[in-house]
Design an enzyme around this catalytic site. Structure first.
Site, mmCIF file in Angstrom:
data_model
loop_
_atom_site.group_PDB
_atom_site.id
_atom_site.type_symbol
_atom_site.label_atom_id
_atom_site.label_comp_id
_atom_site.label_asym_id
_atom_site.label_seq_id
_atom_site.Cartn_x
_atom_site.Cartn_y
_atom_site.Cartn_z
ATOM 1 N N GLU A 91 0.871 -1.175 0.000
ATOM 2 C CA GLU A 91 0.000 0.000 0.000
ATOM 3 C C GLU A 91 0.903 1.219 0.000
ATOM 4 O O GLU A 91 1.672 1.422 0.940
ATOM 5 C CB GLU A 91 -0.891 -0.029 1.240
ATOM 6 N N CYS B 292 -3.917 6.667 5.654
ATOM 7 C CA CYS B 292 -3.730 6.340 4.243
ATOM 8 C C CYS B 292 -4.920 6.777 3.391
ATOM 9 O O CYS B 292 -4.794 6.914 2.173
ATOM 10 C CB CYS B 292 -3.500 4.834 4.071
#
Length: 350
Positions: A93, A130
């Site tokens: 990620e 995120c």
């Protein structure tokens, strides 16, 4: 999810937080023992990040990699894993600006409500989530200007908060400086130089641009990790569609508007479906529910595998390899597959 799939887990401790990593690691070890998992189910390794990380990815006993961090770091591990004699999957990620698209005609009260929610989402955890919304598209005109002022006033009141470490704080300042220096970008609120005792505190930042300038400069698409928001004005739906087309892969994309107007934005939604792993309507992206339906992932470069999720029950599929038993007698099937379900596990039958 790796444990749920039956895999032992090796964690590389962060070099900037060795003591914190040790405290957490000891707590995990105690939990592993309390749950009756075998020795070796969890290991914590310390050392220089690049050297240790690359050695782990290259080791033949490692069969999959999970990573959260920069695009450069994630891509380096992905390439290394692909070059092994036996390539393995890397679920990295990396970067996402999680765009928000605000539709016209919402009224001042609703726009102020959005500004309030955006402030909370953009500054949550010093902007280090995120799913932090880094780019917001809003309608040009007087109402849009009032929206900017409302959001700006709230960001000005935000106190300094600690980022993960001094290096990330410096990168945040450099990212803001680079973005503010691009043609067509105005800096409305600059981050203050208040690093705090740990030299890692940061304050909020607000920048503005317009859709035409945004589309003419690919660097405006890059993530600035921290409590920074780029507000981009647009003139009409065609500009919205162009911006959506220009986006890289994202973890999330959010649309704020009236439900009855959504059909007229069908082309925009069709584009966003190809750009993000999770689409939201009248909600902010920083809340992630752990459930069977959630997707916390997205097309590259949000992740290295847009088919995966790192949150929810589907996350187990990253660390499991499906095996089909066809035509075997009942007594030779694994207990998990036997008709009478001796292990009493939840199963889905096709």
């Amino acid at each position: 999810s790796a444990w749920a799939a039956g895999c032992p887990v090796i964690v590389k401790a962060h070099h900037a937080h060795p003591a914190t990593s040790l405290i957490v690691g000891r707590a995990v070890v105690e939990s592993v023992r309390a749950c009756g998992l075998p020795e070796g189910a969890f290991s914590l390794i310390f050392g220089e990040g690049r050297t240790v990380g690359q050695a782990l990815v290259a080791h033949p006993d490692v069969k999959a990699v999970g990573f959260t961090g920069s695009r450069a770091g994630g891509r380096a591990l992905f390439d290394l894993a692909s070059q092994r004699p036996e390539p393995i999957p890397v679920f990295a990620e990396m970067s996402s600006v999680n765009p928000i698209f605000v539709m016209p005609g919402l009224g001042d009260a609703k726009m102020d409500e959005i500004a309030t929610g955006l402030h909370g989402s953009a500054t949550l955890g010093a902007g280090q989530f995120c799913t932090n919304p880094g780019i917001v598209l809003f309608p040009a005109g007087e109402q849009g200007e009032r929206f900017v002022e409302s959001f700006l006033s709230k960001m000005r009141e935000t106190a300094a908060a600690p980022m993960l470490h001094e290096g990330i704080r410096k990168a945040y300042g450099q990212g803001v400086e680079t973005l503010a220096g691009r043609e067509g970008v105005d800096l409305l609120l600059a981050p203050e130089e208040t690093p705090g005792d740990g030299r890692c505190h940061a304050t909020a930042c607000v920048l503005t641009s317009d859709a035409r300038s945004f589309l003419s400069d690919e660097s405006l698409l890059e993530e600035v990790f921290g409590p920074s928001t780029l507000l981009v004005s647009y003139e009409d739906s065609s500009e919205l569609n162009e911006v959506a087309e220009a986006l890289d892969g994202q973890l999330t994309a959010s649309v704020f508007g009236k439900e009855e107007n959504l059909p007229s934005y069908g082309p925009l939604l069709d584009i966003l479906e190809t750009r993000a792993g999770r689409l939201l309507f009248n909600q902010f992206p920083t809340g992630v529910e752990v459930c069977g339906a959630v997707v916390h992932g997205g097309p590259y470069p949000a992740t290295t595998d847009g088919r995966s999720t790192s949150v929810g029950t589907g996350a187990i599929l990253r660390f499991a390899r499906p095996v089909c038993y066809q035509g075997f007698p009942e007594e030779l099937l694994p207990d998990e597959l036997k008709e009478d379900n001796p292990m009493q596990i939840e199963r889905t039958e096709a």
